[in-house]
Design an enzyme around this catalytic site. Structure first.
Site, mmCIF file in Angstrom:
data_model
loop_
_atom_site.group_PDB
_atom_site.id
_atom_site.type_symbol
_atom_site.label_atom_id
_atom_site.label_comp_id
_atom_site.label_asym_id
_atom_site.label_seq_id
_atom_site.Cartn_x
_atom_site.Cartn_y
_atom_site.Cartn_z
ATOM 1 N N HIS A 61 -2.121 0.374 -9.491
ATOM 2 C CA HIS A 61 -2.634 -0.639 -8.559
ATOM 3 C C HIS A 61 -3.148 -1.876 -9.324
ATOM 4 C CE1 HIS A 61 -4.388 -1.069 -4.252
ATOM 5 N NE2 HIS A 61 -4.212 -2.253 -4.780
ATOM 6 N N ARG A 64 0.874 -1.176 0.000
ATOM 7 C CA ARG A 64 0.000 0.000 0.000
ATOM 8 C C ARG A 64 0.906 1.219 0.000
ATOM 9 N NH1 ARG A 64 -3.683 -2.810 -1.271
ATOM 10 N NH2 ARG A 64 -5.684 -3.090 -0.203
ATOM 11 N N GLU A 120 -3.862 7.752 -3.659
ATOM 12 C CA GLU A 120 -4.007 6.961 -4.878
ATOM 13 C C GLU A 120 -5.325 7.323 -5.543
ATOM 14 O OE1 GLU A 120 -2.476 2.783 -5.064
ATOM 15 O OE2 GLU A 120 -4.636 2.415 -5.173
#
Ligand code: DGY
Length: 317
Positions: free
Chosen positions: A283, A235, A264
């Site tokens: 991602h 993360r 993000e």
């Protein structure tokens, strides 16, 4: 329909998810700007969370019938687990089914960072590639080098297995030692500082928790070799991005290769985008057709089991 399910998603869920839920439940769609769904909260039996929407205690308390929270994905840092536990609400996630895909992308980023794959692609398409020059864009060797894995859980284990094929020495750092992995794969446990100082590649594969938030900061980055590649498939929040930016700007790492960032997505004018020693992908860790399908099946399975008061197929709490 026996159950009402709040589907929390800002984007359209992967194609089979809603049809599977709708076979047995009435779906109420959450929306960030339109509050119509709030009128239904008294009747909601289950929450289905897609793509990291935050679920906190206030929301849980507004649903007196809530029986289960099911998350699409293994990482549940956006769900207040302590609050769910206090209220006796099980939280389902999708471990195991995505280990291989996420380990693959960790390795793809590692190779891309080491061997200038993205920079090379841009160069090969551009006006300056008019003659082959054996002395340009020299990367870092991968085989027979040392890989340090932070977070030797299911995904980290699969990364270590892939490293064996590249004849790499594998160090790891984890909350607990993993005797099985040590015996099976010959990986060696070291402190975080040792791992950072000794590794040619550092792969971050840990969950984001209170303990791991900001774990890779200025001090930690300074411990790494200047020739090293840092890969983040965990993360964004595990890295201090300001410190990473300054480290990369100063050329103190060969490259960083990031599947995830914080925030993000990054703001479109973020200074990291100006650097050519960083690779950023959106991602994609578990983004394959096969894994998305498996994650859908598992997460909907968790939801339906929880609604019926049965044990979830996989639960984090
Ligand atoms: C996960 O499984 O946690 C991925 O990041 C997708 O949410």
């Amino acid at each position: 329909m026996a159950y009402n399910v709040l589907v929390m998603a800002e984007v359209e869920p992967y194609r089979t998810i809603l049809p599977m839920i709708e076979e047995q439940c009435r779906v109420v769609r959450w929306h960030p700007d339109d509050d119509a769904w709030r009128a239904e909260l008294g009747d909601i039996d289950g929450i289905y969370v897609y793509a990291h929407i935050k679920v906190g205690p206030e929301l849980m308390d507004s649903m007196p019938k809530l029986k289960v929270i099911s998350n699409f994905g293994v990482g549940v840092d956006h769900v207040d687990l302590a609050a769910a536990q206090q209220r006796g609400i099980p939280v389902g996630n999708t471990p195991n089914v995505l280990d291989g895909a996420t380990a693959d992308i960790t390795f793809a980023l590692l190779l891309a960072g080491a061997r200038n794959i993205v920079k090379g692609d841009h160069f090969a398409r551009g006006p300056n590639f008019v003659e082959y020059d054996p002395s340009f864009m020299l990367g870092q060797e991968v085989h027979h080098q040392t890989l340090g894995i932070v977070g030797l859980g299911n995904i980290g284990y699969q990364v270590a297995r892939r490293a064996q094929g590249f004849d790499m020495t594998v160090l790891y750092h984890n909350r607990n030692r993993n005797a099985q992995a040590e015996a099976e794969l010959g990986v060696r446990y070291v402190s975080l500082d040792e791992l950072l100082a000794q590794s040619d590649f550092v792969a971050l594969n840990m969950p984001l928790t209170d303990e791991t938030r900001g774990m890779i900061g200025r001090r930690e980055l300074a411990l790494m070799k200047e020739s090293a590649v840092l890969v983040n498939a965990a993360r964004g929040g595990v890295i201090d991005h300001e410190a990473l930016l300054q480290t990369l700007q100063a050329g103190k790492l060969h490259a960083a290769a990031l599947d995830v960032t914080e925030p993000e997505p990054l703001p479109r004018d973020h200074p990291l985008f100006a650097l050519d020693n960083v690779i950023i992908i959106p991602h994609l860790g578990s983004a394959t057709e096969q894994t998305r399908q498996a994650m859908s099946d598992r997460s909907v399975g968790n939801l339906l089991a929880g609604l019926e008061g049965k044990e979830l197929l996989s639960r984090i709490i």
